[in-house]
Scaffold this motif. Structure first.
Motif, PDB file in Angstrom:
ATOM      1  N   SER A 346     -77.292 -70.460 155.648  1.00  0.00           N
ATOM      2  CA  SER A 346     -78.287 -71.193 154.863  1.00  0.00           C
ATOM      3  C   SER A 346     -78.132 -72.704 154.999  1.00  0.00           C
ATOM      4  O   SER A 346     -79.106 -73.450 154.904  1.00  0.00           O
ATOM      5  CB  SER A 346     -78.183 -70.793 153.389  1.00  0.00           C
ATOM      6  OG  SER A 346     -76.895 -71.097 152.874  1.00  0.00           O
ATOM      7  N   TYR A 348     -76.415 -74.406 157.744  1.00  0.00           N
ATOM      8  CA  TYR A 348     -76.396 -74.953 159.106  1.00  0.00           C
ATOM      9  C   TYR A 348     -77.352 -74.251 160.065  1.00  0.00           C
ATOM     10  O   TYR A 348     -77.446 -74.628 161.239  1.00  0.00           O
ATOM     11  CB  TYR A 348     -74.976 -74.895 159.671  1.00  0.00           C
ATOM     12  CG  TYR A 348     -73.951 -75.554 158.781  1.00  0.00           C
ATOM     13  CD1 TYR A 348     -73.958 -76.938 158.578  1.00  0.00           C
ATOM     14  CD2 TYR A 348     -72.973 -74.801 158.137  1.00  0.00           C
ATOM     15  CE1 TYR A 348     -73.019 -77.549 157.756  1.00  0.00           C
ATOM     16  CE2 TYR A 348     -72.027 -75.406 157.311  1.00  0.00           C
ATOM     17  CZ  TYR A 348     -72.060 -76.778 157.122  1.00  0.00           C
ATOM     18  OH  TYR A 348     -71.138 -77.381 156.306  1.00  0.00           O
ATOM     19  N   GLY A 349     -78.040 -73.223 159.599  1.00  0.00           N
ATOM     20  CA  GLY A 349     -79.020 -72.558 160.448  1.00  0.00           C
ATOM     21  C   GLY A 349     -78.483 -71.330 161.167  1.00  0.00           C
ATOM     22  O   GLY A 349     -77.294 -71.000 161.089  1.00  0.00           O
ATOM     23  N   ILE A 350     -79.376 -70.666 161.871  1.00  0.00           N
ATOM     24  CA  ILE A 350     -79.046 -69.414 162.571  1.00  0.00           C
ATOM     25  C   ILE A 350     -78.529 -69.711 163.976  1.00  0.00           C
ATOM     26  O   ILE A 350     -79.130 -70.490 164.714  1.00  0.00           O
ATOM     27  CB  ILE A 350     -80.289 -68.504 162.652  1.00  0.00           C
ATOM     28  CG1 ILE A 350     -80.718 -68.066 161.247  1.00  0.00           C
ATOM     29  CG2 ILE A 350     -80.014 -67.284 163.521  1.00  0.00           C
ATOM     30  CD1 ILE A 350     -82.012 -67.284 161.236  1.00  0.00           C
ATOM     31  N   THR A 351     -77.408 -69.063 164.304  1.00  0.00           N
ATOM     32  CA  THR A 351     -76.863 -69.116 165.665  1.00  0.00           C
ATOM     33  C   THR A 351     -76.412 -67.707 166.051  1.00  0.00           C
ATOM     34  O   THR A 351     -76.183 -66.867 165.167  1.00  0.00           O
ATOM     35  CB  THR A 351     -75.651 -70.069 165.766  1.00  0.00           C
ATOM     36  OG1 THR A 351     -74.573 -69.540 164.966  1.00  0.00           O
ATOM     37  CG2 THR A 351     -76.001 -71.470 165.286  1.00  0.00           C
TER      38      THR A 351
END
Length: 414
Positions: A346, A348-351
């Protein structure tokens, strides 16, 4: 006393016959033939006749079987060594990825499994197809250090481990007992391979030192050829020895399980206390989160190993309580890890890395929850110990499916 007379006089006293046999087995065998000739109608001596001579025919068949298996294993071991050395050469040249080294060992062990435990054609075709598709797909991927590709490389061995389970169990792949036998095989294989590897390392050190004494240093050649070849061939040999019911690994495995379970529990307690005291947070420290997950995987592995080596007696013993406590702590660790992963997603984003770690943690959490619920039912005398082993074995294909999903879809999605 004459042993022939003693045997004859005690035909109705099995305890005395057993005592004499255990005291002087060779003398008993020599005297028994005469006693049997004199009393061919004795039911007790008839049982002893079968007991003493049944193994003669059995051993003849077994010797033929062992020779055939040994010869086939030797061929596969050599082929595994040669194939691995060739793959190692191409990885050094950066033509293929290092993950391809698994294809120098696992397919040959799978072939041995199928030879040792013949399977139906559809199982053999499935195995060949899965190995072939995996090998082609891994080498279609670009040789780049992208997260999605690295995740595929890391999950491929897990997927192939499940495929190896299909080769080991063969036609009985749906049975819990066959899957449990495969898990036991893995533990015994690890123990035996480690023992032989230690011996190999000692031989390597001695060999290199001896050549240094005569002014020759062939360390690089030895490591690149003999060690690589030997490490691959040794894996096939270890698989053969375990399937041939070698006593070393089978006898020591339960003791290792019982020793390591309390040691891991003590280490885990000390680790958690240190984490709390130091104030480390997996929410902010990425490396610490990875270590946290590593601890979780180790606890899961030790717990499963301990459960597979458990006897089938109905009583709850001290090692079951240790396993129960280990699983409870593992669930706590997994809950914290899941919270940290969701927080990082939530924030730092999706990796690919975060999605893969999230998936693995969810799978492990569900598996641990199933096992601990089985323990709770066992404690309440609602089920037997087989329910705990079923909780371990029936979940194994789920890991294979997830590994396959990450391996084959992540490079395409990301």
């Amino acid at each position: 006393m004459n042993n022939i007379n003693f045997i004859t006089e005690n035909m109705d006293n099995p305890r005395e016959l057993e005592r004499l046999f255990r005291t002087e087995p060779e003398a008993f065998k020599k005297s028994f033939s005469s006693a049997w000739e004199q009393n061919p109608d004795s039911q007790v001596l008839a049982v002893w006749q079968e007991r003493l001579h049944f193994k003669v025919t059995e051993n003849a068949d077994k010797t033929t079987f062992l020779r055939r298996n040994f010869f086939f294993m030797g061929i596969l071991a050599v082929l595994a060594g040669i194939t691995t050395r060739l793959l190692f050469y191409f990885t050094e040249q950066e033509v293929i990825a290092p993950i391809n080294l698994v294809f120098g060992v696992l397919p040959f062990i799978a072939i041995y499994f199928v030879f040792h435990n013949p399977s139906k054609r559809n199982v053999v075709y499935a195995l060949a197809s899965l190995f072939l598709i995996s090998g082609i797909y891994m080498n279609v991927l670009p040789l780049e250090d992208k997260d999605s590709t690295i995740m595929a490389y890391l999950h491929l061995p897990i997927f192939l481990w499940v495929v190896m389970g299909l080769a080991f169990t063969g036609n009985e792949h749906a049975k819990g007992s066959a899957r449990l036998a495969y898990l036991k095989f893995n533990g015994e294989f690890g123990i035996l391979y480690a023992c032989m590897a230690i011996s190999g390392m000692a031989l390597t050190a001695i060999s290199m030192q001896l050549f240094k004494f005569v002014g020759t240093d062939f360390t690089e050649f030895y490591m690149s050829n003999v060690v690589v070849f030997g490490a691959a061939a040794l894996a096939v040999v270890a698989a053969y020895l375990v399937t041939m019911d070698i006593k070393l690994a089978k006898n020591i495995a339960p003791y290792i399980a019982r020793i390591f379970s309390p040691l891991v529990l003590a280490t885990l307690l000390a680790y958690l206390i240190a984490v709390i005291a130091i104030g480390k947070s997996p929410f902010l420290d990425r490396d610490f989160l990875l270590v946290f997950n590593g601890v979780l995987l180790c606890v899961l592995a030790v717990t499963i190993f301990s459960i597979t080596e458990r006897g089938t007696d109905e009583k709850m013993n001290v090692f079951d309580y240790i396993n129960f406590t280990l699983i409870a702590f593992a669930l706590l660790i997994d809950a914290v890890a899941l919270s940290a992963i969701v927080f990082r997603l939530s924030s730092y984003g999706i990796t690919p890395n975060r999605i893969a770690v999230l998936g693995v943690n969810l799978l492990i959490f569900a598996h641990l929850l199933w096992i601990i619920l089985a323990y709770v039912r066992f404690q309440g005398d609602k089920t037997g110990p087989l329910a705990i082993q079923d909780a371990v074995t029936k979940y194994l294909p789920v890991y294979g499916l997830w590994a396959a999903f990450v391996t084959f879809s992540f490079p395409l999605i990301f």
